[in-house]
Design a protein around this motif. Structure first.
Motif, mmCIF file in Angstrom:
data_model
loop_
_atom_site.group_PDB
_atom_site.id
_atom_site.type_symbol
_atom_site.label_atom_id
_atom_site.label_comp_id
_atom_site.label_asym_id
_atom_site.label_seq_id
_atom_site.Cartn_x
_atom_site.Cartn_y
_atom_site.Cartn_z
ATOM 1 N N ALA A 1 -19.792 -63.158 -51.149
ATOM 2 C CA ALA A 1 -19.770 -63.649 -49.854
ATOM 3 C C ALA A 1 -21.015 -63.333 -49.034
ATOM 4 C CB ALA A 1 -18.700 -62.617 -49.171
ATOM 5 N N ASP B 1 -24.123 -63.472 -47.161
ATOM 6 C CA ASP B 1 -24.972 -64.628 -46.371
ATOM 7 C C ASP B 1 -26.587 -64.242 -46.102
ATOM 8 O OD1 ASP B 1 -24.620 -62.331 -44.908
ATOM 9 O OD2 ASP B 1 -23.047 -63.120 -43.835
ATOM 10 N N HIS B 2 -26.828 -63.191 -46.651
ATOM 11 C CA HIS B 2 -28.241 -63.056 -46.756
ATOM 12 C C HIS B 2 -28.632 -62.593 -48.161
ATOM 13 C CE1 HIS B 2 -28.009 -63.167 -42.461
ATOM 14 N NE2 HIS B 2 -29.258 -63.017 -42.471
ATOM 15 N N GLU C 1 -23.865 -58.916 -46.763
ATOM 16 C CA GLU C 1 -23.018 -59.609 -46.244
ATOM 17 C C GLU C 1 -22.821 -58.974 -44.922
ATOM 18 O OE1 GLU C 1 -18.780 -59.548 -47.564
ATOM 19 O OE2 GLU C 1 -18.036 -60.607 -45.929
ATOM 20 N N ASP D 1 -21.661 -58.548 -40.625
ATOM 21 C CA ASP D 1 -20.730 -58.854 -39.758
ATOM 22 C C ASP D 1 -21.374 -58.566 -38.361
ATOM 23 O OD1 ASP D 1 -18.381 -58.733 -38.246
ATOM 24 O OD2 ASP D 1 -17.724 -56.903 -38.788
#
Lengths: 150, 415
Positions: free
Chosen positions: A27, A29-30, A48, A50
């Motif tokens: 998951a 994202d970076h 990931e 948030d």
């Protein structure tokens, strides 16, 4: 004279043999890749996020005991931290491994990462200790190209 | 430290030789310095250091142009150095010896002059999988510029060139072969006489990168019949900043110049410049004169000891180290060719070479760790890096024993 045991502390050796969060994050994202062309160390850091906080973090790659343990302990200390907190922690860590700031008492925020203070006696190994952190910075900034210590 | 009987048998009195190298007298991290990083650069005997000092104290002036006494002296010293290199390589003429900055510059010179004239679109340059980056990148740059192809002859699991594959890759479009005489990462001695014959049978000229070879084996460029041979002074106990290009006279004469400047011309007008004769055509600007003098002193030092004796001594050290290191559980030697010189590359199971290097350093032992500027070699063996001990004429069995104790220490720390 520098003592090898200051560099290769038990905790560091243990982490290098059994690194934590050593996995690709599906998951993520970076992510960013870090490379030390001098010794061939190569790590990928996955994040990931948030919002502004690091929800999950993992890494993969190969390198020496110092770089691997540093990456492992970095991931442990960063879960749940905000970007700003991560940056501050890197600054403190950097200060300690380069011998620019004292580690005893002055840097309580460093926690377990203080075991890396012995690195300051081994200037050629500073890059090993900071590779994962530089890679983290690149991942947070969303830099696409692999970063290099050179 | 007493020389062992075997060392005396090899004809070298290593104890006396060590006294010639001032740098070896020191301690590192509280231990006697054990210098095993000779493939990176060798240490310098006092004779070399003294020759450089003497040059500056007695002979220094710019060469090839002054009418005055000192310029004459300096020119004679520089040309005597050229003569010494000619005899060392057994070249036919001193004019076939070009003074440059290093072996790297010598390879770049050939790629940018001979290469740019003879390599065109669709042509091929043939190298091997064990080359140092300095014998890869200049050819890659040339191929990129010309739309030519870089072909790479493979090596086997011992780190030996697969000759049948090499011969198969020598094709009608091959314009030049560039090959290392001795591999810096693996220690393999390539059968270059055979390789040159194969290439010449197809009219392909050969450049030999001798940087790792000249300190260990006697070289005769005429017997080898190689077209170009390059090496660096600093790996041959001489000063840094000097490299040699040997080229056959006819090839050098036909090549365009590399850099423009003073000393490489016969006459200059704004309309036209006439270039100087070889070797001067390739020596633009003031060369490293003291460096050339230092290299000559290094060659004279080696001649006195005898290359055969040096090779025998180093061979014995390498055999001893190979036998002892390969007997340690968990240690693997990378590069196990039948013919090897000077280099022992190894990995320890579960320990990164960089950690090996740091722990040995604390014991006063200097080795190299990393990819040794030969990343494709590392890739071939599926590793990131190796630890490399490399031997020179002044190393001893006692130093190999120190290395063995150091490896034990590494295994203790990582137990």
């Amino acid at each position: 004279m520098a003592d090898l045991r200051d560099l290769y502390q038990e905790v560091i050796l243990e982490h290098s043999k059994a690194p934590r969060n050593y996995r690709e994050l599906k998951a993520a994202d970076h992510k960013a890749e870090g490379f030390n062309p001098l010794c061939g160390d190569r790590f990928t850091v996955f994040l990931e996020m948030d919002g502004d906080s690091i929800k999950d973090i993992g890494f993969q790659g190969s390198g020496c005991a110092i770089s691997k343990a540093s990456a492992s302990m970095m991931t442990q200390s960063l879960k749940g931290k905000t970007r700003k907190e991560a940056e501050e922690l890197f600054n403190r860590f950097h200060g300690v491994v380069t011998g620019q700031s004292a580690e005893n008492g002055d840097e309580p925020a460093l926690g377990k990462l203080a075991v890396f203070s012995g690195v300051s006696e081994f200037p050629t190994r500073v890059k090993c200790a900071t590779l994962a952190w530089h890679t983290l910075t690149a991942a947070l900034e969303g830099t696409q190209e692999a970063i290099s210590t050179e | 430290m007493k020389a062992s009987p075997q060392e005396i048998a090899s004809g070298l009195d290593v104890e006396r030789i060590r006294a010639d190298f001032p740098i070896l007298r020191q301690q590192a991290h509280g231990h006697p310095l054990v210098y095993l990083d000779n493939a990176a650069t060798s240490q310098k005997p006092k004779a070399v250091i003294d020759a450089i000092v003497r040059y500056y104290e007695r002979d220094n002036a710019n060469i090839h142009r002054g009418v005055h006494y000192l310029s004459q002296q300096a020119t004679e010293e520089f040309e005597a150095a050229r003569k010494a290199v000619q005899l060392f390589l057994h070249a036919a003429r001193p004019s076939e010896i070009i003074f440059l900055r290093g072996a790297t510059e010598a390879i770049n010179l050939v790629a940018q002059t001979y290469g740019r004239v003879h390599v065109g679109a669709g042509d091929e340059v043939l190298i091997t999988a064990m080359e140092h980056h300095s014998n890869i990148v200049p050819w890659q740059m040339l191929c990129d510029e010309k739309g030519a192809k870089l072909r790479v002859a493979p090596i086997n699991d011992h780190g030996e060139l697969i000759l049948e594959e090499f011969e198969r890759l020598l094709g009608p479009r091959t314009k030049i072969v560039a090959i290392g005489h001795v591999s810096n990462a693996l220690g393999t001695i390539n059968p270059i006489a055979k390789i040159i014959k194969m290439a010449h049978a197809k009219n392909v000229p050969v450049l030999v990168d001798g940087a790792q070879a000249v300190p260990h084996v006697a070289v005769n460029v005429q017997e080898l019949d190689c077209d170009f041979y390059v090496f660096s002074s600093h790996k041959l106990y001489g000063p840094t900043g000097v490299g040699i290009l040997y080229g056959k006279q006819a090839l050098l004469e036909a090549m365009p110049p590399y850099q423009g400047g003073g000393d490489m011309i016969s006459s200059v007008t704004f309309e036209k410049t006439t270039y100087n004769k070889v070797p001067h055509k390739f020596e633009a600007g003031t060369p490293d004169m003291s460096g050339a003098v230092g290299l000559r002193a290094a060659i004279e030092y080696l001649n006195k000891l005898g290359m055969e004796n040096i090779a025998a001594h180093e061979h014995e050290l390498l055999e001893y180290a190979t036998q002892k290191v390969s007997a340690i559980p968990g240690v693997r030697i990378v590069g196990t060719a039948k013919e090897k010189a000077g280099v022992l590359s190894f990995v320890i199971e579960g320990v990164h070479p960089h950690d090996i290097g740091t722990i040995l350093d604390q014991e006063g032992i200097a080795i190299r760790t990393g990819h040794h500027c030969a990343q494709p070699v590392m890739e071939r063996f599926g590793i990131d890096a190796t630890a490399r001990a490399s031997f020179a004429l002044y190393n001893t069995k006692e130093e190999v024993d120190a290395l063995l104790r150091g490896i034990k220490k590494v295994e203790e720390v990582f137990a």
